[in-house]
Design an enzyme around this catalytic site. Structure first.
Site, PDB file in Angstrom:
ATOM      1  N   GLY A  71       0.831  -1.203   0.000  1.00 55.96           N
ATOM      2  CA  GLY A  71       0.000   0.000   0.000  1.00 55.96           C
ATOM      3  C   GLY A  71       0.864   1.251   0.000  1.00 55.96           C
ATOM      4  O   GLY A  71       1.802   1.342   0.779  1.00 55.96           O
ATOM      5  N   ALA A 120      15.514  11.279   0.481  1.00 56.31           N
ATOM      6  CA  ALA A 120      16.575  11.241   1.500  1.00 56.31           C
ATOM      7  C   ALA A 120      17.613  10.186   1.146  1.00 56.31           C
ATOM      8  O   ALA A 120      18.827  10.411   1.300  1.00 56.31           O
ATOM      9  CB  ALA A 120      15.967  10.955   2.874  1.00 56.31           C
ATOM     10  N   VAL A 151      18.378   9.030  -1.857  1.00 51.83           N
ATOM     11  CA  VAL A 151      19.164   9.468  -3.016  1.00 51.83           C
ATOM     12  C   VAL A 151      20.203  10.526  -2.607  1.00 51.83           C
ATOM     13  O   VAL A 151      21.379  10.440  -2.973  1.00 51.83           O
ATOM     14  CB  VAL A 151      18.235  10.005  -4.134  1.00 51.83           C
ATOM     15  N   ARG A 173       1.448  -4.856  -5.755  1.00 49.92           N
ATOM     16  CA  ARG A 173       1.513  -6.165  -5.116  1.00 49.92           C
ATOM     17  C   ARG A 173       2.156  -7.084  -6.159  1.00 49.92           C
ATOM     18  O   ARG A 173       2.094  -6.807  -7.353  1.00 49.92           O
ATOM     19  CB  ARG A 173       0.119  -6.697  -4.774  1.00 49.92           C
ATOM     20  N   ASP A 193       4.104  -4.589   6.359  1.00 52.12           N
ATOM     21  CA  ASP A 193       4.572  -5.881   6.883  1.00 52.12           C
ATOM     22  C   ASP A 193       4.631  -6.958   5.807  1.00 52.12           C
ATOM     23  O   ASP A 193       5.513  -7.817   5.829  1.00 52.12           O
ATOM     24  CB  ASP A 193       3.751  -6.315   8.095  1.00 52.12           C
ATOM     25  N   THR A 202       3.456   2.872   5.642  1.00 54.63           N
ATOM     26  CA  THR A 202       2.036   2.500   5.560  1.00 54.63           C
ATOM     27  C   THR A 202       1.231   3.487   6.392  1.00 54.63           C
ATOM     28  O   THR A 202       1.697   3.944   7.438  1.00 54.63           O
ATOM     29  CB  THR A 202       1.778   1.061   6.073  1.00 54.63           C
ATOM     30  N   ASP A 208      -1.340   2.686   7.985  1.00 56.29           N
ATOM     31  CA  ASP A 208      -2.042   1.947   9.038  1.00 56.29           C
ATOM     32  C   ASP A 208      -1.303   1.905  10.376  1.00 56.29           C
ATOM     33  O   ASP A 208      -1.909   1.586  11.400  1.00 56.29           O
ATOM     34  CB  ASP A 208      -2.302   0.509   8.579  1.00 56.29           C
ATOM     35  N   ASP A 248       0.510  -0.357  11.430  1.00 54.87           N
ATOM     36  CA  ASP A 248       0.337  -1.698  12.014  1.00 54.87           C
ATOM     37  C   ASP A 248       1.604  -2.546  11.917  1.00 54.87           C
ATOM     38  O   ASP A 248       1.558  -3.727  11.629  1.00 54.87           O
ATOM     39  CB  ASP A 248      -0.827  -2.422  11.317  1.00 54.87           C
ATOM     40  N   ARG A 294     -18.883  16.758  10.240  1.00 53.79           N
ATOM     41  CA  ARG A 294     -19.467  17.350  11.454  1.00 53.79           C
ATOM     42  C   ARG A 294     -20.297  18.591  11.105  1.00 53.79           C
ATOM     43  O   ARG A 294     -21.373  18.801  11.650  1.00 53.79           O
ATOM     44  CB  ARG A 294     -18.352  17.713  12.442  1.00 53.79           C
ATOM     45  N   GLY A 335      -7.162   1.422   8.129  1.00 52.14           N
ATOM     46  CA  GLY A 335      -6.336   0.920   9.229  1.00 52.14           C
ATOM     47  C   GLY A 335      -6.060  -0.572   9.121  1.00 52.14           C
ATOM     48  O   GLY A 335      -5.412  -1.160   9.968  1.00 52.14           O
ATOM     49  N   ARG A 336      -6.603  -1.164   8.074  1.00 45.45           N
ATOM     50  CA  ARG A 336      -6.526  -2.615   7.884  1.00 45.45           C
ATOM     51  C   ARG A 336      -7.100  -3.316   9.104  1.00 45.45           C
ATOM     52  O   ARG A 336      -8.254  -3.120   9.394  1.00 45.45           O
ATOM     53  CB  ARG A 336      -5.121  -3.063   7.545  1.00 45.45           C
ATOM     54  N   GLU A 343     -12.247   0.156   9.509  1.00 41.01           N
ATOM     55  CA  GLU A 343     -12.646  -0.690   8.377  1.00 41.01           C
ATOM     56  C   GLU A 343     -12.498  -2.182   8.697  1.00 41.01           C
ATOM     57  O   GLU A 343     -11.800  -2.550   9.638  1.00 41.01           O
ATOM     58  CB  GLU A 343     -11.805  -0.335   7.135  1.00 41.01           C
ATOM     59  N   ARG A 402     -26.417   7.958   8.524  1.00 42.31           N
ATOM     60  CA  ARG A 402     -25.782   8.001   7.199  1.00 42.31           C
ATOM     61  C   ARG A 402     -24.360   7.460   7.228  1.00 42.31           C
ATOM     62  O   ARG A 402     -23.538   7.962   7.986  1.00 42.31           O
ATOM     63  CB  ARG A 402     -25.706   9.440   6.697  1.00 42.31           C
ATOM     64  N   HIS A 413      -9.929   5.803  -0.166  1.00 38.13           N
ATOM     65  CA  HIS A 413      -8.542   6.015  -0.586  1.00 38.13           C
ATOM     66  C   HIS A 413      -8.033   7.448  -0.483  1.00 38.13           C
ATOM     67  O   HIS A 413      -6.829   7.656  -0.626  1.00 38.13           O
ATOM     68  CB  HIS A 413      -8.332   5.478  -1.999  1.00 38.13           C
ATOM     69  N   ARG A 462      -5.040   7.690   1.648  1.00 42.54           N
ATOM     70  CA  ARG A 462      -3.706   7.245   1.256  1.00 42.54           C
ATOM     71  C   ARG A 462      -2.939   8.320   0.492  1.00 42.54           C
ATOM     72  O   ARG A 462      -1.741   8.174   0.243  1.00 42.54           O
ATOM     73  CB  ARG A 462      -3.815   5.986   0.381  1.00 42.54           C
TER      74      ARG A 462
HETATM   75  P1  ADP Z   1       2.175  -4.221   2.592  1.00 42.51           P
HETATM   76  O1  ADP Z   1       3.660  -4.222   2.394  1.00 42.51           O
HETATM   77  O2  ADP Z   1       1.600  -2.851   2.499  1.00 42.51           O
HETATM   78  O3  ADP Z   1       1.768  -4.978   3.834  1.00 42.51           O
HETATM   79  P2  ADP Z   1       1.287  -6.506   0.943  1.00 42.51           P
HETATM   80  O4  ADP Z   1       0.840  -7.320   2.094  1.00 42.51           O
HETATM   81  O5  ADP Z   1       0.432  -6.475  -0.266  1.00 42.51           O
HETATM   82  O6  ADP Z   1       1.524  -4.977   1.331  1.00 42.51           O
HETATM   83  O7  ADP Z   1       2.734  -7.031   0.513  1.00 42.51           O
HETATM   84  C1  ADP Z   1       3.439  -6.453  -0.564  1.00 42.51           C
HETATM   85  C2  ADP Z   1       4.139  -7.502  -1.366  1.00 42.51           C
HETATM   86  O8  ADP Z   1       5.101  -8.196  -0.555  1.00 42.51           O
HETATM   87  C3  ADP Z   1       3.266  -8.611  -1.907  1.00 42.51           C
HETATM   88  O9  ADP Z   1       2.594  -8.255  -3.093  1.00 42.51           O
HETATM   89  C4  ADP Z   1       4.284  -9.707  -2.171  1.00 42.51           C
HETATM   90  O10 ADP Z   1       5.001  -9.482  -3.360  1.00 42.51           O
HETATM   91  C5  ADP Z   1       5.244  -9.527  -1.004  1.00 42.51           C
HETATM   92  N1  ADP Z   1       4.896 -10.471   0.067  1.00 42.51           N
HETATM   93  C6  ADP Z   1       3.899 -10.368   0.975  1.00 42.51           C
HETATM   94  N2  ADP Z   1       3.857 -11.433   1.790  1.00 42.51           N
HETATM   95  C7  ADP Z   1       4.860 -12.247   1.393  1.00 42.51           C
HETATM   96  C8  ADP Z   1       5.346 -13.525   1.826  1.00 42.51           C
HETATM   97  N3  ADP Z   1       4.789 -14.180   2.844  1.00 42.51           N
HETATM   98  N4  ADP Z   1       6.412 -14.052   1.151  1.00 42.51           N
HETATM   99  C9  ADP Z   1       6.985 -13.398   0.140  1.00 42.51           C
HETATM  100  N5  ADP Z   1       6.576 -12.203  -0.321  1.00 42.51           N
HETATM  101  C10 ADP Z   1       5.531 -11.633   0.289  1.00 42.51           C
END
Ligand code: ADP
Length: 331
Positions: A11, A22, A24, A72, A103, A126, A128, A130, A155, A171-172, A228, A251, A257, A260
Site C-alpha cells: 500500500g 533522503a 538518493v 503487489r 509488513d 504505511t 495503518d 500496524d 461534522r 487501518g486494515r 474498516e 448516514r 482512498h 492514502r
Molecule cells: P504491505 O507491504 O503494504 O503490507 P502486501 O501485504 O500487499 O503490502 O505485501 C506487498 C508484497 O510483498 C506482496 O505483493 C508480495 O510481493 C510480497 N509479500 C507479501 N507477503 C509475502 C510472503 N509471505 N512471502 C513473500 N513475499 C511476500
C-alpha cells in the site's frame, strides 16, 4: 564504491517520496550509485529500474504517492520469483536493497534474504501504523490529518441537520488511525478492532449514549467512527441496524482512498528523511534483514521477523482518554 537499490511496495503512503529523496541525497553524499526499482517487487523480477540522482528528487519531499510506483506481486512469494529477483540484483551488482513498505513487504524482503546474500534493509511505509517495532510509520500522520479534516466537514453537515453519521476510516486490522482520527475530530463514539466485543453490545452502548444525549438537548449531531473491515456485513449493515434501533436515519460515509493520498505532513517528511538517511549510513556495515523504525524518538533496528504477526498495542493513554471523553462518558 557501493550500489544501492530502493523500491516501494504494498500500500502506498504519503512520505514514501520524501524517503526516496533522503536515500538518493544521502547516497550522492557518500558517493554510492542508486537505482530505483519500479512497481514494487515486480520491478525486481522484471529488471525494471531507473537510475536516480539529485535532479529526479528535486521538489519531491512534498509529493504524495511514490515516483517508483507501488504494487503487489504474487510471483515474488514463490521461490522461483525470489530467485529471479536475486539473479537480477546480482546482475546489477547491487550491494544494498532498501524496501519501503508494510509488513507484507517485509515478509517478502525476508523471503528474498534466503536467496540473495546482499544487504536488505526495510523502512516502514504505511498509513495503518500496524508494524511492530516502530512507534509510527511513514504516512500515518498524514492519514490522520486527512481523516480528521474529512470528519470535521462531516461534522458541519451533521450539525446543520442534527444528524447521525457513521464514518469508516482505514487501518486494515488495526485501530491506530481510527483512534487518533476519532479523538482529534471529537467524534462521539469509536469502534476499534482492539476493543471490539460484539455487535449487540456495541449497538446497545451507542443507543444508550444517544438517548442520554437526547435527554440533555433536543439538537444533537452524533458521529461514530468505525475502523474498516470490522463490522460484520460492513458499514451499511451497521448503519441500518442503528437506524432501526435509534429511529433516526444514520448516514454511512466511507472515507476510502483519499486517506492514502496527499502531500505528507511534516512529521511524515521528517520520519521518512531520518530513516532514509540512516538506512544509507548502514550501507557498508555488517547488518542486514532489519527494519529501521523509531521508538521514543530513537532509531531502532528490528529484525524483519519481529515486525509482523504479534499485534502492536494501541497507546494506552489514548485509549483511557477516549474512554473518558467518548465511549464510556454516558455509560
Ligand atoms: P504491505 O507491504 O503494504 O503490507 P502486501 O501485504 O500487499 O503490502 O505485501 C506487498 C508484497 O510483498 C506482496 O505483493 C508480495 O510481493 C510480497 N509479500 C507479501 N507477503 C509475502 C510472503 N509471505 N512471502 C513473500 N513475499 C511476500
Amino acid at each position: 564504491t557501493k550500489k544501492v537499490a530502493v523500491l516501494t511496495s504494498g500500500g502506498d503512503a504519503p512520505g514514501m517520496n520524501a524517503c526516496i529523496r533522503a536515500i538518493v541525497l544521502a547516497c550522492e553524499r557518500a558517493n554510492y550509485a542508486v537505482v530505483g526499482y519500479q512497481h514494487g517487487y515486480n520491478g525486481l523480477i522484471n529488471q525494471e529500474y531507473c537510475l536516480l540522482n539529485n535532479n529526479q528528487v528535486h521538489n519531491l519531499i512534498q509529493r504524495g504517492g511514490t515516483i517508483l510506483q507501488s504494487a503487489r506481486c504474487h510471483e515474488f512469494k514463490t521461490d522461483a520469483g525470489a530467485k529471479k529477483a536475486a539473479e537480477n540484483l546480482a546482475e546489477l551488482d547491487i550491494d544494498t536493497l532498501i524496501v519501503i513498505g508494510g509488513d507484507g513487504s517485509f515478509r517478502g524482503a525476508d523471503h528474498l534474504g534466503a536467496f540473495w546474500s546482499g544487504q536488505i534493509l526495510g523502512l516502514p511505509g504505511t498509513i495503518d501504523n500496524d508494524i511492530s517495532g516502530t512507534d509510527a510509520t511513514i504516512g500515518f500522520y498524514t492519514a490522520i490529518e486527512t481523516a480528521v479534516s474529512s470528519i470535521d466537514k462531516v461534522r458541519d453537515t451533521a450539525d446543520a441537520f442534527e444528524r447521525i453519521f457513521l464514518v469508516e476510516v482505514m487501518g486494515r486490522h488495526a485501530g491506530f488511525l481510527a483512534l487518533r482520527a476519532a479523538l482529534a475530530s471529537s467524534a462521539d463514539y469509536v469502534i476499534l478492532p482492539e476493543l471490539f466485543d460484539n455487535p449487540e453490545t456495541t449497538l446497545n452502548c451507542i443507543t444508550t449514549q444517544l438517548n442520554e444525549r437526547r435527554k440533555q438537548s433536543d439538537h444533537i449531531s452524533y458521529i461514530i467512527v468505525l475502523a474498516e473491515k470490522l463490522w460484520p456485513g460492513g458499514i451499511d449493515n451497521l448503519a441500518q441496524a442503528l437506524t432501526d434501533k435509534t429511529q433516526s436515519e444514520v448516514r454511512p460515509v466511507i472515507l476510502g482512498h483519499v486517506q492514502r493520498g496527499g502531500s505528507p505532513v511534516s512529521e511524515d517528511r521528517i520520519l521518512a528523511t531520518k530513516l532514509g538517511a540512516y538506512a544509507v549510513s548502514l550501507v557498508s556495515k555488517d547488518i542486514t534483514g532489519v527494519m529501521l523504525g523509531e521508538q521514543e524518538g530513537k532509531i531502532v533496528e528490528v529484525p524483519f521477523k519481529m515486525t509482523w504477526g504479534k499485534s502492536k498495542p494501541l497507546d494506552q493513554q489514548l485509549v483511557t482518554t477516549m474512554k473518558t471523553l467518548m465511549n464510556e462518558r454516558y455509560a
